[in-house]
Scaffold this motif. Sequence first.
Motif, PDB file in Angstrom:
ATOM      1  N   ALA A   1      -4.022  -0.526  15.226  1.00  7.64           N
ATOM      2  CA  ALA A   1      -4.993  -1.557  14.867  1.00  7.64           C
ATOM      3  C   ALA A   1      -4.382  -2.558  13.900  1.00  7.64           C
ATOM      4  N   MET A   2      -3.633  -2.068  12.918  1.00  6.03           N
ATOM      5  CA  MET A   2      -3.013  -2.977  11.953  1.00  6.03           C
ATOM      6  C   MET A   2      -1.987  -3.882  12.613  1.00  6.03           C
ATOM      7  N   LEU A   3      -1.195  -3.326  13.504  1.00  6.93           N
ATOM      8  CA  LEU A   3      -0.185  -4.144  14.177  1.00  6.93           C
ATOM      9  C   LEU A   3      -0.839  -5.182  15.084  1.00  6.93           C
ATOM     10  N   GLU A   4      -1.903  -4.792  15.786  1.00  6.92           N
ATOM     11  CA  GLU A   4      -2.625  -5.766  16.610  1.00  6.92           C
ATOM     12  C   GLU A   4      -3.147  -6.908  15.754  1.00  6.92           C
ATOM     13  N   LEU A   5      -3.736  -6.551  14.611  1.00  5.96           N
ATOM     14  CA  LEU A   5      -4.271  -7.571  13.713  1.00  5.96           C
ATOM     15  C   LEU A   5      -3.171  -8.498  13.230  1.00  5.96           C
ATOM     16  N   VAL A   6      -2.047  -7.947  12.822  1.00 10.31           N
ATOM     17  CA  VAL A   6      -0.946  -8.770  12.296  1.00 10.31           C
ATOM     18  C   VAL A   6      -0.446  -9.741  13.353  1.00 10.31           C
ATOM     19  N   ILE A   7      -0.331  -9.282  14.584  1.00 11.23           N
ATOM     20  CA  ILE A   7       0.130 -10.163  15.667  1.00 11.23           C
ATOM     21  C   ILE A   7      -0.835 -11.335  15.844  1.00 11.23           C
ATOM     22  N   HIS A   8      -2.134 -11.049  15.820  1.00 15.20           N
ATOM     23  CA  HIS A   8      -3.124 -12.129  15.937  1.00 15.20           C
ATOM     24  C   HIS A   8      -3.079 -13.040  14.716  1.00 15.20           C
ATOM     25  N   PHE A   9      -2.888 -12.459  13.536  1.00 15.22           N
ATOM     26  CA  PHE A   9      -2.830 -13.257  12.307  1.00 15.22           C
ATOM     27  C   PHE A   9      -1.635 -14.209  12.345  1.00 15.22           C
TER      28      PHE A   9
ATOM     29  N   GLU B   1     -10.922  -1.657  -0.807  1.00 20.39           N
ATOM     30  CA  GLU B   1     -10.795  -0.330  -0.216  1.00 20.39           C
ATOM     31  C   GLU B   1     -10.519   0.664  -1.336  1.00 20.39           C
ATOM     32  N   PRO B   2     -11.003   1.893  -1.224  1.00 18.05           N
ATOM     33  CA  PRO B   2     -10.580   2.926  -2.162  1.00 18.05           C
ATOM     34  C   PRO B   2      -9.071   3.136  -2.044  1.00 18.05           C
ATOM     35  N   GLU B   3      -8.426   3.473  -3.132  1.00 20.10           N
ATOM     36  CA  GLU B   3      -6.978   3.651  -3.114  1.00 20.10           C
ATOM     37  C   GLU B   3      -6.557   4.732  -2.122  1.00 20.10           C
ATOM     38  N   THR B   4      -7.410   5.737  -1.924  1.00 23.54           N
ATOM     39  CA  THR B   4      -7.063   6.775  -0.946  1.00 23.54           C
ATOM     40  C   THR B   4      -6.937   6.190   0.459  1.00 23.54           C
TER      41      THR B   4
ATOM     42  N   PHE C   1      -3.355   3.926   4.839  1.00 25.11           N
ATOM     43  CA  PHE C   1      -2.889   2.815   5.670  1.00 25.11           C
ATOM     44  C   PHE C   1      -1.378   2.618   5.495  1.00 25.11           C
ATOM     45  N   ARG C   2      -0.906   2.693   4.245  1.00 30.07           N
ATOM     46  CA  ARG C   2       0.530   2.519   4.007  1.00 30.07           C
ATOM     47  C   ARG C   2       1.332   3.626   4.681  1.00 30.07           C
TER      48      ARG C   2
ATOM     49  N   ASN D   1       2.803  -3.469   2.447  1.00 27.01           N
ATOM     50  CA  ASN D   1       1.710  -3.823   1.532  1.00 27.01           C
ATOM     51  C   ASN D   1       0.945  -5.047   2.033  1.00 27.01           C
ATOM     52  N   ASP D   2       1.666  -6.013   2.585  1.00 29.69           N
ATOM     53  CA  ASP D   2       0.996  -7.217   3.081  1.00 29.69           C
ATOM     54  C   ASP D   2       0.167  -6.906   4.324  1.00 29.69           C
ATOM     55  N   TYR D   3       0.711  -6.110   5.224  1.00 29.60           N
ATOM     56  CA  TYR D   3      -0.048  -5.727   6.418  1.00 29.60           C
ATOM     57  C   TYR D   3      -1.324  -4.975   6.027  1.00 29.60           C
ATOM     58  N   VAL D   4      -1.190  -4.078   5.054  1.00 27.07           N
ATOM     59  CA  VAL D   4      -2.356  -3.314   4.602  1.00 27.07           C
ATOM     60  C   VAL D   4      -3.400  -4.248   4.006  1.00 27.07           C
ATOM     61  N   HIS D   5      -2.955  -5.230   3.226  1.00 22.75           N
ATOM     62  CA  HIS D   5      -3.897  -6.182   2.627  1.00 22.75           C
ATOM     63  C   HIS D   5      -4.636  -6.966   3.710  1.00 22.75           C
ATOM     64  N   LEU D   6      -3.927  -7.419   4.725  1.00 25.14           N
ATOM     65  CA  LEU D   6      -4.568  -8.135   5.825  1.00 25.14           C
ATOM     66  C   LEU D   6      -5.601  -7.256   6.523  1.00 25.14           C
ATOM     67  N   PHE D   7      -5.268  -5.981   6.693  1.00 21.51           N
ATOM     68  CA  PHE D   7      -6.177  -5.041   7.347  1.00 21.51           C
ATOM     69  C   PHE D   7      -7.416  -4.790   6.487  1.00 21.51           C
ATOM     70  N   GLU D   8      -7.229  -4.691   5.191  1.00 19.93           N
ATOM     71  CA  GLU D   8      -8.356  -4.465   4.294  1.00 19.93           C
ATOM     72  C   GLU D   8      -9.293  -5.667   4.270  1.00 19.93           C
ATOM     73  N   ILE D   9      -8.741  -6.865   4.348  1.00 20.20           N
ATOM     74  CA  ILE D   9      -9.585  -8.063   4.458  1.00 20.20           C
ATOM     75  C   ILE D   9     -10.425  -7.976   5.729  1.00 20.20           C
ATOM     76  N   PHE D  10      -9.785  -7.589   6.815  1.00 19.33           N
ATOM     77  CA  PHE D  10     -10.513  -7.496   8.086  1.00 19.33           C
ATOM     78  C   PHE D  10     -11.636  -6.472   7.993  1.00 19.33           C
ATOM     79  N   ARG D  11     -11.353  -5.298   7.450  1.00 21.64           N
ATOM     80  CA  ARG D  11     -12.356  -4.246   7.352  1.00 21.64           C
ATOM     81  C   ARG D  11     -13.534  -4.660   6.474  1.00 21.64           C
TER      82      ARG D  11
END
Length: 358
Positions: free
Chosen positions: A56-64, A82-85, A90-91, A110-120
């Motif tokens: 899911a994260m990789l799909e999002l990054v490609i679209h981003f 997001e909670p740190e856990t 995600f990392r 870290n950047d991919y995770v941040h993009l994913f957290e924005i999406f969520r």
Amino acid sequence: MAAKVPAARPEPVFEMRETDTKGVACFATRDIQAGEEVLWDICTITCSLEEDTAAAMLELVIHFEALDDEAQARYRQLYSWEPETHSAHFREALSMIERDGQLLAPDVINDYVHLFEIFRSNNFEIIRERRNEDGSRTQSRSGIFFEASRFNHSCDNNVDYYATITPGYWVGKAKQRIRAGDELTLTYIPRHIPTRERQNMLRDCWGFTCTCSKCQGVDAEYDIRLREAVAAQQGELADGTVPIPVYQEELDEPAAERLLRRIERLEILHWDQDLFFAYWDAADYYFTNSNLTREYDAQGAAQLLLEALNRQDQVVDLGNRLWPDDDYIMADAKYLLRSMEMVHERDQREGNLALGLT
């Protein structure tokens, strides 16, 4: 009949402003009538959250990465939490992923995770999960709408939205009369689950504690205005100084009573557009509580479901007199009515089987 795609964006009826406690919020710039369109927005980026986390994260990054610089900047300005856990999970999910033949560097992860957290934190479901006639399953998909994502939450929201009727389009409509200066709000969660569950869900998923009128157990400003309007219509107010009784949600008082008082006042006032949404709120309340009680009180759940069906019938009946058949409102109202009918039909079949009937 499918809902029509909006022909043009409505004239702006709200402005975005920074607030002291809620970040960016949307405020009405003029009075808005119930049923009036406040925004339609176009999906900018999509992702399936049903995929495994790394996919899911990789799909999002490609679209981003396919977005232009301005869209990428707007995306990064959206709220995320997001909670740190969760962030650690995600990392870890990305730690063994390769792109272009190499493992991802820590700063890239870290950047991919941040993009994913924005999406969520900001996504809306745009395609509902469904079972197809051939037995296959269509996965749900979610999307980001830059303007719609700026609406804050209230458990007693004044704007409803429609994002699954025509995928790719988000339409927000006022569900009650809104005065200039009022904040426009959505609900991020099922609004008729118990207060404690709502609070836990909001803290776990978005990191804040809701302080709306419903969570505080007091009348919303809208209900106070309704009471004043009824009193004025009936000649009970000589001036604006009469104390307004405040609703307190006690444990032994069903939340439905507040909804029913709202309906009663709207029926007196003949505010049919507002009444349409009040009927819908009541139907949603009964349907939600039917589902919540099903496991331990089948008879009570059946009674609540019948009440939900009666209320949703009122919704559709009144809506047919107010809105065209291809309006987003009616498409969603009829979808919910059919969903309730299917649950009722299933319950009847299972009840007959339990009794040995065919």
